[in-house]
Design a protein around this motif. Structure first.
Motif, PDB file in Angstrom:
ATOM      1  N   ALA A  26      30.137   1.396  -3.384  1.00  0.00           N
ATOM      2  CA  ALA A  26      29.413   1.869  -4.573  1.00  0.00           C
ATOM      3  C   ALA A  26      29.669   3.354  -4.810  1.00  0.00           C
ATOM      4  O   ALA A  26      29.816   3.796  -5.960  1.00  0.00           O
ATOM      5  CB  ALA A  26      27.920   1.610  -4.423  1.00  0.00           C
ATOM      6  N   ALA A  27      29.756   4.136  -3.754  1.00  0.00           N
ATOM      7  CA  ALA A  27      30.045   5.572  -3.894  1.00  0.00           C
ATOM      8  C   ALA A  27      31.455   5.783  -4.429  1.00  0.00           C
ATOM      9  O   ALA A  27      31.684   6.631  -5.302  1.00  0.00           O
ATOM     10  CB  ALA A  27      29.861   6.287  -2.560  1.00  0.00           C
ATOM     11  N   ILE A  28      32.411   5.009  -3.920  1.00  0.00           N
ATOM     12  CA  ILE A  28      33.793   5.109  -4.411  1.00  0.00           C
ATOM     13  C   ILE A  28      33.854   4.729  -5.884  1.00  0.00           C
ATOM     14  O   ILE A  28      34.504   5.408  -6.689  1.00  0.00           O
ATOM     15  CB  ILE A  28      34.730   4.207  -3.569  1.00  0.00           C
ATOM     16  N   GLU A  29      33.163   3.663  -6.253  1.00  0.00           N
ATOM     17  CA  GLU A  29      33.147   3.230  -7.658  1.00  0.00           C
ATOM     18  C   GLU A  29      32.492   4.284  -8.557  1.00  0.00           C
ATOM     19  O   GLU A  29      32.967   4.545  -9.668  1.00  0.00           O
ATOM     20  CB  GLU A  29      32.425   1.887  -7.803  1.00  0.00           C
ATOM     21  N   ALA A  30      31.405   4.891  -8.094  1.00  0.00           N
ATOM     22  CA  ALA A  30      30.743   5.939  -8.878  1.00  0.00           C
ATOM     23  C   ALA A  30      31.685   7.124  -9.082  1.00  0.00           C
ATOM     24  O   ALA A  30      31.768   7.682 -10.188  1.00  0.00           O
ATOM     25  CB  ALA A  30      29.453   6.385  -8.182  1.00  0.00           C
ATOM     26  N   ALA A  31      32.410   7.491  -8.032  1.00  0.00           N
ATOM     27  CA  ALA A  31      33.375   8.591  -8.145  1.00  0.00           C
ATOM     28  C   ALA A  31      34.473   8.230  -9.129  1.00  0.00           C
ATOM     29  O   ALA A  31      34.835   9.049  -9.995  1.00  0.00           O
ATOM     30  CB  ALA A  31      33.966   8.917  -6.772  1.00  0.00           C
ATOM     31  N   ARG A  70      35.312  12.492  -3.256  1.00  0.00           N
ATOM     32  CA  ARG A  70      35.553  11.068  -2.996  1.00  0.00           C
ATOM     33  C   ARG A  70      36.456  10.881  -1.782  1.00  0.00           C
ATOM     34  O   ARG A  70      36.203  10.049  -0.913  1.00  0.00           O
ATOM     35  CB  ARG A  70      36.208  10.416  -4.217  1.00  0.00           C
ATOM     36  N   ASP A  71      37.510  11.685  -1.727  1.00  0.00           N
ATOM     37  CA  ASP A  71      38.498  11.532  -0.655  1.00  0.00           C
ATOM     38  C   ASP A  71      37.993  11.994   0.705  1.00  0.00           C
ATOM     39  O   ASP A  71      38.590  11.669   1.726  1.00  0.00           O
ATOM     40  CB  ASP A  71      39.785  12.264  -1.015  1.00  0.00           C
ATOM     41  N   THR A  72      36.909  12.748   0.717  1.00  0.00           N
ATOM     42  CA  THR A  72      36.370  13.218   1.990  1.00  0.00           C
ATOM     43  C   THR A  72      35.097  12.461   2.403  1.00  0.00           C
ATOM     44  O   THR A  72      34.433  12.862   3.361  1.00  0.00           O
ATOM     45  CB  THR A  72      36.091  14.740   1.962  1.00  0.00           C
ATOM     46  N   ARG A  85      26.942   9.653  -3.566  1.00  0.00           N
ATOM     47  CA  ARG A  85      26.833   8.676  -4.656  1.00  0.00           C
ATOM     48  C   ARG A  85      25.807   9.144  -5.678  1.00  0.00           C
ATOM     49  O   ARG A  85      26.031   9.079  -6.886  1.00  0.00           O
ATOM     50  CB  ARG A  85      26.453   7.310  -4.102  1.00  0.00           C
ATOM     51  N   ALA A  86      24.668   9.628  -5.206  1.00  0.00           N
ATOM     52  CA  ALA A  86      23.631  10.128  -6.113  1.00  0.00           C
ATOM     53  C   ALA A  86      24.148  11.316  -6.922  1.00  0.00           C
ATOM     54  O   ALA A  86      23.887  11.417  -8.130  1.00  0.00           O
ATOM     55  CB  ALA A  86      22.387  10.511  -5.324  1.00  0.00           C
ATOM     56  N   ILE A  87      24.889  12.187  -6.273  1.00  0.00           N
ATOM     57  CA  ILE A  87      25.466  13.351  -6.966  1.00  0.00           C
ATOM     58  C   ILE A  87      26.438  12.891  -8.050  1.00  0.00           C
ATOM     59  O   ILE A  87      26.407  13.393  -9.182  1.00  0.00           O
ATOM     60  CB  ILE A  87      26.138  14.305  -5.963  1.00  0.00           C
TER      61      ILE A  87
END
Length: 100
Positions: A26-31, A70-72, A85-87
Motif C-alpha cells: 500500500a505504501a509503494i502504491e501510494a508513492a 519510496r526507494d528507501t 504511507r500517511a505522508i
C-alpha cells in the motif's frame, strides 16, 4: 538470454506477516500514485504557452523526493512504512488541492 544476474538472488530473506506485506504494498502504491500525479502536473505545466519553470522545478524536486522515499522504504520496518504511507497520502491530497 540469461545474463547470469538474478535480481531476486540479491533480496535478503526475511519473514513478514500478511499485514506487513499489505502495508508495504500500500505504501509503494501510494508513492507511485503521488509520483504519477506529480508527472501529470509537470506535463500540464510544460504544455502551457508560458510554462512556469519555477513551478516545474519545484514539482520535479518533489517528485524526486518521493522516489527517494519510496526507494528507501524498509519492508521490515512497519512503523516507517505506515508513517511514510500517511505522508504520501497527505502530499497527494495537498497536490490535488493545489491543482483545483
Amino acid at each position: 538470454m540469461d545474463s547470469g544476474i538474478s535480481i531476486t538472488g540479491r533480496i535478503e530473506q526475511f519473514s513478514w506477516s500478511t499485514q506487513e506485506a499489505v502495508g508495504y504494498e500500500a505504501a509503494i502504491e501510494a508513492a507511485n500514485h503521488l509520483i504519477g500525479a506529480y508527472t501529470a502536473r509537470i506535463a500540464q505545466q510544460q504544455a502551457q504557452k508560458q510554462p512556469d519553470q519555477s513551478l516545474i522545478s519545484e514539482l520535479q524536486q518533489a517528485r524526486t523526493s518521493v522516489v527517494h522515499s519510496r526507494d528507501t522504504l524498509v519492508a521490515q520496518d512497519s512503523d516507517q512504512v505506515a508513517t511514510q504511507r500517511a505522508i504520501f497520502n497527505v502530499q497527494l491530497a495537498e497536490l490535488e488541492r493545489r491543482a483545483e
